[in-house]
Design a protein around this motif. Structure first.
Motif, mmCIF file in Angstrom:
data_model
loop_
_atom_site.group_PDB
_atom_site.id
_atom_site.type_symbol
_atom_site.label_atom_id
_atom_site.label_comp_id
_atom_site.label_asym_id
_atom_site.label_seq_id
_atom_site.Cartn_x
_atom_site.Cartn_y
_atom_site.Cartn_z
ATOM 1 N N GLN A 145 -5.686 -1.353 8.234
ATOM 2 C CA GLN A 145 -5.457 -2.746 7.806
ATOM 3 C C GLN A 145 -4.620 -2.818 6.530
ATOM 4 O OE1 GLN A 145 -9.523 -4.047 7.608
ATOM 5 N NE2 GLN A 145 -9.543 -4.727 9.741
ATOM 6 N N ILE A 146 -4.742 -1.777 5.673
ATOM 7 C CA ILE A 146 -3.920 -1.790 4.455
ATOM 8 C C ILE A 146 -2.674 -0.927 4.612
ATOM 9 C CG2 ILE A 146 -5.904 -2.246 2.947
ATOM 10 C CD1 ILE A 146 -5.783 0.708 2.091
ATOM 11 N N GLY A 147 -2.611 -0.159 5.689
ATOM 12 C CA GLY A 147 -1.447 0.688 5.930
ATOM 13 C C GLY A 147 -1.827 2.165 5.926
ATOM 14 N N TYR A 148 -1.005 2.970 6.615
ATOM 15 C CA TYR A 148 -1.264 4.404 6.688
ATOM 16 C C TYR A 148 -0.905 5.076 5.360
ATOM 17 C CZ TYR A 148 -2.083 4.225 11.705
ATOM 18 O OH TYR A 148 -2.617 3.971 12.939
ATOM 19 N N PRO A 149 -1.684 6.090 4.937
ATOM 20 C CA PRO A 149 -1.406 6.733 3.653
ATOM 21 C C PRO A 149 -0.115 7.551 3.677
ATOM 22 C CG PRO A 149 -3.225 7.822 4.788
ATOM 23 C CD PRO A 149 -2.902 6.608 5.579
ATOM 24 N N HIS A 150 0.488 7.703 2.510
ATOM 25 C CA HIS A 150 1.650 8.579 2.341
ATOM 26 C C HIS A 150 1.182 10.033 2.393
ATOM 27 C CE1 HIS A 150 4.190 5.189 1.120
ATOM 28 N NE2 HIS A 150 3.181 4.779 0.368
ATOM 29 N N GLN A 151 2.092 10.945 2.825
ATOM 30 C CA GLN A 151 1.749 12.365 2.862
ATOM 31 C C GLN A 151 2.751 13.171 2.052
ATOM 32 O OE1 GLN A 151 0.918 14.526 6.394
ATOM 33 N NE2 GLN A 151 -0.807 13.249 6.995
ATOM 34 N N LEU A 152 2.207 14.017 1.179
ATOM 35 C CA LEU A 152 3.017 14.946 0.392
ATOM 36 C C LEU A 152 2.514 16.349 0.705
ATOM 37 C CD1 LEU A 152 5.134 15.328 -1.909
ATOM 38 C CD2 LEU A 152 3.213 15.306 -3.494
ATOM 39 N N VAL A 153 3.416 17.184 1.175
ATOM 40 C CA VAL A 153 3.050 18.539 1.575
ATOM 41 C C VAL A 153 3.714 19.513 0.618
ATOM 42 C CG1 VAL A 153 3.408 20.240 3.398
ATOM 43 C CG2 VAL A 153 2.724 17.926 3.989
ATOM 44 N N MET A 154 2.952 20.491 0.134
ATOM 45 C CA MET A 154 3.510 21.462 -0.811
ATOM 46 C C MET A 154 3.425 22.863 -0.217
ATOM 47 S SD MET A 154 1.998 20.284 -4.482
ATOM 48 C CE MET A 154 0.338 20.872 -4.166
ATOM 49 N N GLN A 203 11.512 12.397 16.910
ATOM 50 C CA GLN A 203 10.682 11.344 17.505
ATOM 51 C C GLN A 203 9.429 11.130 16.665
ATOM 52 O OE1 GLN A 203 12.280 9.493 19.704
ATOM 53 N NE2 GLN A 203 11.087 9.891 21.555
ATOM 54 N N PHE A 204 8.818 12.243 16.285
ATOM 55 C CA PHE A 204 7.621 12.181 15.449
ATOM 56 C C PHE A 204 7.937 11.442 14.154
ATOM 57 C CE2 PHE A 204 4.511 13.883 12.464
ATOM 58 C CZ PHE A 204 3.348 13.896 13.218
ATOM 59 N N ARG A 205 9.083 11.773 13.566
ATOM 60 C CA ARG A 205 9.500 11.147 12.303
ATOM 61 C C ARG A 205 9.729 9.637 12.478
ATOM 62 N NH1 ARG A 205 13.143 13.370 7.969
ATOM 63 N NH2 ARG A 205 14.004 11.583 6.886
ATOM 64 N N LEU A 206 10.434 9.272 13.564
ATOM 65 C CA LEU A 206 10.729 7.856 13.809
ATOM 66 C C LEU A 206 9.444 7.060 14.002
ATOM 67 C CD1 LEU A 206 13.792 8.134 16.229
ATOM 68 C CD2 LEU A 206 13.793 7.151 13.919
ATOM 69 N N GLN A 207 8.494 7.657 14.730
ATOM 70 C CA GLN A 207 7.252 6.945 14.989
ATOM 71 C C GLN A 207 6.409 6.816 13.721
ATOM 72 O OE1 GLN A 207 5.164 7.926 18.626
ATOM 73 N NE2 GLN A 207 7.038 8.716 19.537
ATOM 74 N N VAL A 208 6.443 7.856 12.877
ATOM 75 C CA VAL A 208 5.726 7.774 11.597
ATOM 76 C C VAL A 208 6.336 6.668 10.742
ATOM 77 C CG1 VAL A 208 5.334 8.967 9.393
ATOM 78 C CG2 VAL A 208 4.862 10.139 11.546
ATOM 79 N N HIS A 209 7.675 6.609 10.699
ATOM 80 C CA HIS A 209 8.340 5.600 9.881
ATOM 81 C C HIS A 209 8.142 4.179 10.428
ATOM 82 C CE1 HIS A 209 10.287 7.812 6.673
ATOM 83 N NE2 HIS A 209 10.592 8.759 7.529
ATOM 84 N N ALA A 210 7.804 4.093 11.710
ATOM 85 C CA ALA A 210 7.561 2.771 12.294
ATOM 86 C C ALA A 210 6.154 2.259 11.991
ATOM 87 C CB ALA A 210 7.768 2.836 13.811
ATOM 88 N N LEU A 211 5.291 3.145 11.499
ATOM 89 C CA LEU A 211 3.922 2.733 11.181
ATOM 90 C C LEU A 211 3.912 1.879 9.912
ATOM 91 C CD1 LEU A 211 2.063 6.140 11.685
ATOM 92 C CD2 LEU A 211 1.935 4.159 13.194
ATOM 93 N N PRO A 212 2.939 0.985 9.801
ATOM 94 C CA PRO A 212 2.819 0.233 8.546
ATOM 95 C C PRO A 212 2.343 1.155 7.428
ATOM 96 C CG PRO A 212 0.958 -0.249 9.999
ATOM 97 C CD PRO A 212 1.915 0.592 10.788
ATOM 98 N N GLY A 213 3.070 1.182 6.322
ATOM 99 C CA GLY A 213 2.701 2.011 5.187
ATOM 100 C C GLY A 213 2.182 1.162 4.045
ATOM 101 N N ILE A 214 2.141 1.747 2.866
ATOM 102 C CA ILE A 214 1.668 1.044 1.669
ATOM 103 C C ILE A 214 2.784 1.114 0.628
ATOM 104 C CG2 ILE A 214 -0.100 0.972 -0.117
ATOM 105 C CD1 ILE A 214 -1.812 2.787 1.831
ATOM 106 N N ALA A 215 3.409 -0.007 0.358
ATOM 107 C CA ALA A 215 4.480 -0.021 -0.651
ATOM 108 C C ALA A 215 3.851 -0.078 -2.035
ATOM 109 C CB ALA A 215 5.392 -1.223 -0.419
ATOM 110 N N MET A 216 3.970 1.020 -2.776
ATOM 111 C CA MET A 216 3.362 1.114 -4.112
ATOM 112 C C MET A 216 4.435 0.909 -5.182
ATOM 113 S SD MET A 216 0.894 4.440 -3.633
ATOM 114 C CE MET A 216 -0.256 4.581 -2.264
ATOM 115 N N LYS A 217 4.122 0.105 -6.181
ATOM 116 C CA LYS A 217 5.095 -0.176 -7.253
ATOM 117 C C LYS A 217 4.487 0.132 -8.627
ATOM 118 C CE LYS A 217 7.865 -2.402 -4.239
ATOM 119 N NZ LYS A 217 9.230 -2.076 -3.893
ATOM 120 N N PRO A 218 4.048 1.376 -8.861
ATOM 121 C CA PRO A 218 3.438 1.694 -10.152
ATOM 122 C C PRO A 218 4.474 1.694 -11.277
ATOM 123 C CG PRO A 218 3.755 3.685 -8.876
ATOM 124 C CD PRO A 218 4.135 2.553 -7.972
#
Length: 685
Positions: free
Chosen positions: A410-419, A231-246
Motif C-alpha cells: 500500500q505504501i510501495g515496494y522497498p528499494h534494494q541496495l546490493v553490496m 524483463q525482470f528489470r522492467l517489471q520491477v521498475h513498473a512496480l509502485p515504489g517509495i519516492a523519498m526526499k530526505p
C-alpha cells in the motif's frame, strides 16, 4: 510448432518420464539439449603418439590376454599396432569376453589413456572386434556427449536426437533476418544440425568453440539471458515504489562525527543512491568495491537517507560473524544520532527473537541487521523502505524477492541496495546483473599501505613461525588460515586444531586462538572479540574469516595450501590485513609441486592488488559459475555460451536485446522459455 517428444519412435511413458528429468517434454526441448562435450572417433591414433588424460580411438592386434589377481581379480589384454603396445584392463568380465580377446584378434578401442612409468593402458574401454575382410567404417562426425540421467544412455539420446533432427523444419527462427545477415549467422536449423552432428571438415572448429553454429547458438542463449533480466528489470521498475526526499541532515551529522572524510568515490555512489531513492519506482542497485573500499559506510549513508524519510531499513548478511560486525558498526554510527538498531539471527533464543520481531513490526527498530532469519514468515516490518543485501552472490533471486515482500504494497515496494566485496569483471556484470544499475567504489581510503604478498613452499614453515614471533612481539596481530578443518591426506591440508596445538607449542609466549565453521556462533563471536581487543595475538582460522572481519591491528596473514583456493577467495582473505597504517604482508604457503593453473593463480595475486584485475584472471581460469560460488539464481548455467570465449559478442547482444524489446516484443517470452529452464523465476516479480 514441434510435437511432444512422445511422437518420436521408441518413446513410451517410461522414457518420457526419464526425459522429463532433463526438462525435455517436446522435440524442441530435445533439439536444445545441447552436447556438453565431444569425442573424436573419426581417426585412429598410433599407440606410440598417445598422451595420458586424452580420450582416443586406437586399433591393434591382441598379443596376450590373462586373468590376474592383484588385490582384486582383473583381466589384462595386451595389444600392439606396430608402433607401440597398450594394456586393456577390465575389472568386470566374463568367460565369453575373455575368449573373444584371444591372441591374434583385431580390435578397435575408445577410452581414456592412462600412463605410468611402466605402461600405457585403458581401463574398461569401449571396443569393437574387427573383421579383416570387412573393415568397419570410422565415424564421419564427432560423437556428441550429452547431459544424461539414470535410465538414459548416451546412445539412446543420440538415436532420439537423430529422429528429432529430421523434424528441424518445424523449428522457429526467432532472430530477425537482418540481425542474422549482419553477423553472417547460419539459420537456426543449420546451426542445430552442425552442433549435434558436426561434419568431419568442421571438427576442429567445433572442438575450439569457433564453429559458426556454436557462435550462433551462444549469441541466442546469451541474448535470452539478457532479455530475461531486462524483463525482470522492467517489471520491477513498473512496480509502485517509495519516492523519498530526505534532506540528508543525519547523514551530515554522521560525516561530521567520523575521524576521516569520505572518498570521492563514496560520495559519488551515495549521490547515485540518493537519486534512486527519490524515484517513484523501487531502486535496484549493485554497489561493488574492492576489499577495504568503504562499502559499509555507503550502506550506512543509504540507511540514514531512508530513515530520515520515515522508513525502516533491513540489512541482510550471509554469515553470523558478518551480521554481528555490521550490527556493531551500525550501532556505533546510528544510535548516537537517536536511531534504534535491532537484530535477527538464528543464534538468538526464542524470547530475544520474539522481542526483536515485535520491535520491527511496531516500527521501534529503525534498522534491523540479520541473516537469513530476516525473510522468515513470522518477521514483518511496520514501514520497510530499504533493503540492503551484503554479498549478493550468497543469496538467490527467491530470497531477495521474499525479503522485498516484507514491504507494504500500500505504501510501495522497498528499494534494494546490493553490496559485494567480490569485484566483478565488466563482462560478468553486463551479463549477470542486467536487471540492476551498478556503482563501483573504485578508490581506497587514504593512508592504506599496499600489502606485500609472498609465495613460499610449506618446507619453509619454520621461517614463517619465527616471523610470527617477531610480529607479535612488536604488538601487531596475525591470522593463520587453514583450508580444511579435518585431516585429509589427499588434499594435504593441515587440521586447524592440530595447527593451533603446533603453534602454541612452538610459540609459548604468544596467545593463540582458534575459530572454525563447526563452532557455535557464540564461541566464534567470543574468539573474534578477543582477537579484536588484542587479547589474542595469533588467530588460527578456517575461511570463515573470508568476508568482512575488520581488525586494523592485524598486519600478517598466512594462508596454508593457498593453491587449493580460488583467486577471489585468496584476495578476500588477504584483505583482512592492511586495514591499519602499519605495513602488512600476506604469505601464500603451498605444497609442491604446483600445477600450471595454481601457479598462475598465485602469481596473479603476488603481482596485483587490484581486485578487478584479479577477478578477470579468475574468470578466465575458472569460468563464471565458479567465480560466483554459491549463487542460486541459475542465470549463469549456460548450455553452450562461454562468457570468456564469447565476451566480444556482448555489445551486439545488448543492441539486439534493445531491438527485440522495441520492435519484436512478441518473440521475447518464447526466446526466454526456449533457453532458460524455470524461466518464470526470472520474469516473475
Amino acid at each position: 510448432m514441434l510435437d511432444t517428444v512422445t511422437s518420436l519412435k521408441g518413446v513410451g511413458p517410461k522414457m518420457a518420464e526419464n526425459l522429463e528429468k532433463l526438462n525435455i517434454s517436446s522435440i524442441q526441448d530435445l533439439l536444445f539439449h545441447l552436447p556438453s562435450q565431444y569425442q573424436d572417433r573419426t581417426r585412429v591414433q598410433p599407440i606410440a603418439t598417445l598422451q595420458g588424460g586424452h580420450n582416443v580411438l586406437i586399433e591393434g592386434v591382441v598379443e596376450h590376454t590373462e586373468v590376474v589377481f592383484r588385490g582384486r581379480r582383473m583381466m589384462l589384454s595386451r595389444i600392439s599396432d606396430g608402433t607401440g603396445k597398450l594394456t586393456l584392463r577390465f575389472f568386470y568380465f566374463g568367460a565369453a569376453q575373455q575368449k573373444s580377446l584371444s591372441e591374434g584378434t583385431k580390435i578397435r578401442c575408445f577410452g581414456e589413456i592412462r600412463q605410468s612409468m611402466y605402461q600405457t593402458e585403458m581401463i574398461h574401454p569401449e571396443y569393437t572386434l574387427l573383421d579383416n575382410d570387412f573393415p568397419a567404417p570410422l565415424a564421419s562426425t564427432l560423437t556428441a556427449i550429452y547431459p544424461a540421467t539414470k535410465g538414459l544412455q548416451q546412445r539412446t539420446i543420440r538415436r532420439l536426437m537423430g529422429e528429432a533432427l529430421k523434424k528441424l523444419s518445424g523449428i522457429e527462427d526467432l532472430l530477425p533476418g537482418h540481425v542474422r545477415s549482419k553477423h553472417n549467422m547460419p539459420a537456426l536449423s543449420d546451426a542445430l544440425k552442425d552442433i549435434h552432428q558436426p561434419d568431419a571438415q568442421s571438427n576442429q572448429a567445433v572442438l575450439d568453440g569457433e564453429h559458426p553454429g556454436i557462435k550462433r547458438l551462444a549469441f541466442e542463449e546469451m541474448l535470452a539471458h539478457q532479455l530475461s533480466l531486462r524483463q525482470f528489470r522492467l517489471q520491477v521498475h513498473a512496480l509502485p515504489g517509495i519516492a523519498m526526499k530526505p534532506q540528508g541532515i543525519p547523514l551530515k551529522a554522521l560525516q561530521a562525527s567520523l575521524p576521516f572524510a569520505l572518498t570521492k568515490a563514496q560520495q559519488r555512489v551515495i549521490k547515485e543512491i540518493k537519486h534512486d531513492l527519490a524515484q517513484p519506482s523501487p531502486m535496484s542497485r549493485l554497489v561493488q568495491g574492492d576489499v577495504g573500499s568503504g562499502k559499509t559506510l555507503v550502506a550506512a549513508a543509504a540507511a540514514l537517507l531512508a530513515i530520515e524519510a520515515g522508513y525502516q531499513v533491513a540489512l541482510m548478511a550471509p554469515t553470523e560473524i558478518l551480521a554481528e560486525q555490521h550490527l556493531k558498526s551500525f550501532e556505533a554510527w546510528l544510535e548516537p544520532l537517536g536511531f534504534k538498531v535491532g537484530s535477527l539471527s538464528g543464534k538468538q533464543k526464542a524470547k530475544e527473537r520474539r522481542d526483536q520481531s515485535e520491535r520491527a513490526a511496531l516500527g521501534m527498530s529503525h534498522l534491523v541487521v540479520g541473516t537469513h532469519a530476516l525473510f522468515q514468515n513470522h518477521v514483518s516490518f511496520a514501514k520497510l523502505g530499504l533493503i540492503i543485501i551484503d554479498e549478493q552472490h550468497r543469496f538467490g533471486v527467491e530470497q531477495r524477492l521474499a525479503l522485498r515482500d516484507k514491504g507494504n504494497e500500500q505504501i510501495g515496494y522497498p528499494h534494494q541496495l546490493v553490496m559485494t566485496a567480490t569485484p566483478i569483471p565488466r563482462t560478468l556484470a553486463m551479463t549477470a546483473y542486467a536487471d540492476m544499475d551498478y556503482s563501483i567504489i573504485d578508490e581506497l581510503p587514504p593512508g592504506r599501505t599496499p600489502i606485500k604478498t609472498v609465495v613460499i613452499a610449506n618446507s619453509r614453515r619454520d621461517e614463517i613461525i619465527s616471523r610470527i614471533q617477531s610480529v607479535c612481539e612488536s604488538g601487531a596481530q596475525v591470522y593463520w588460515v587453514c583450508t580444511l578443518i579435518e585431516e585429509s591426506e589427499a588434499l594435504q591440508c593441515e587440521n586447524a586444531e592440530e595447527t593451533e596445538s603446533m603453534l602454541k607449542e612452538q610459540l609459548p609466549s604468544v596467545r593463540v586462538g582458534l575459530v572454525h565453521g563447526r563452532m557455535s556462533a557464540q564461541e566464534k563471536q567470543e574468539i573474534m572479540q578477543q582477537f579484536k581487543s588484542a587479547e589474542i595475538s595469533l588467530l588460527v582460522a578456517t575461511t570463515v574469516i573470508e568476508v568482512g572481519v575488520d581488525v586494523p591491528n592485524a598486519s600478517l596473514m598466512i594462508i596454508e595450501n593457498a593453491e587449493r583456493l580460488g583467486l577471489a577467495q585468496l584476495h578476500q582473505l588477504r584483505g583482512r590485513v592492511g586495514r591499519g597504517s602499519a605495513a602488512s604482508s600476506c604469505v601464500l604457503m603451498y605444497q609442491p609441486p604446483l600445477s600450471k593453473t595454481a601457479r598462475k593463480r598465485l602469481d596473479a595475486l603476488r603481482n596485483s592488488s587490484d581486485g578487478f584485475e584479479i577477478a578477470q584472471i579468475d574468470l578466465e581460469i575458472r569460468g563464471p559459475g565458479e567465480v560466483f560460488g554459491t549463487r542460486q539464481t541459475g542465470e549463469l548455467q549456460f548450455r553452450i555460451a562461454d562468457l570468456v570465449r564469447d565476451q566480444a559478442m556482448l555489445p551486439e547482444i545488448q543492441k539486439t536485446a534493445d531491438l527485440l524489446l522495441a520492435e519484436y516484443p512478441e518473440t521475447i517470452s518464447v526466446l526466454i522459455k526456449r533457453w532458460i529452464r524455470q524461466s518464470e523465476v526470472f520474469i516473475k516479480v
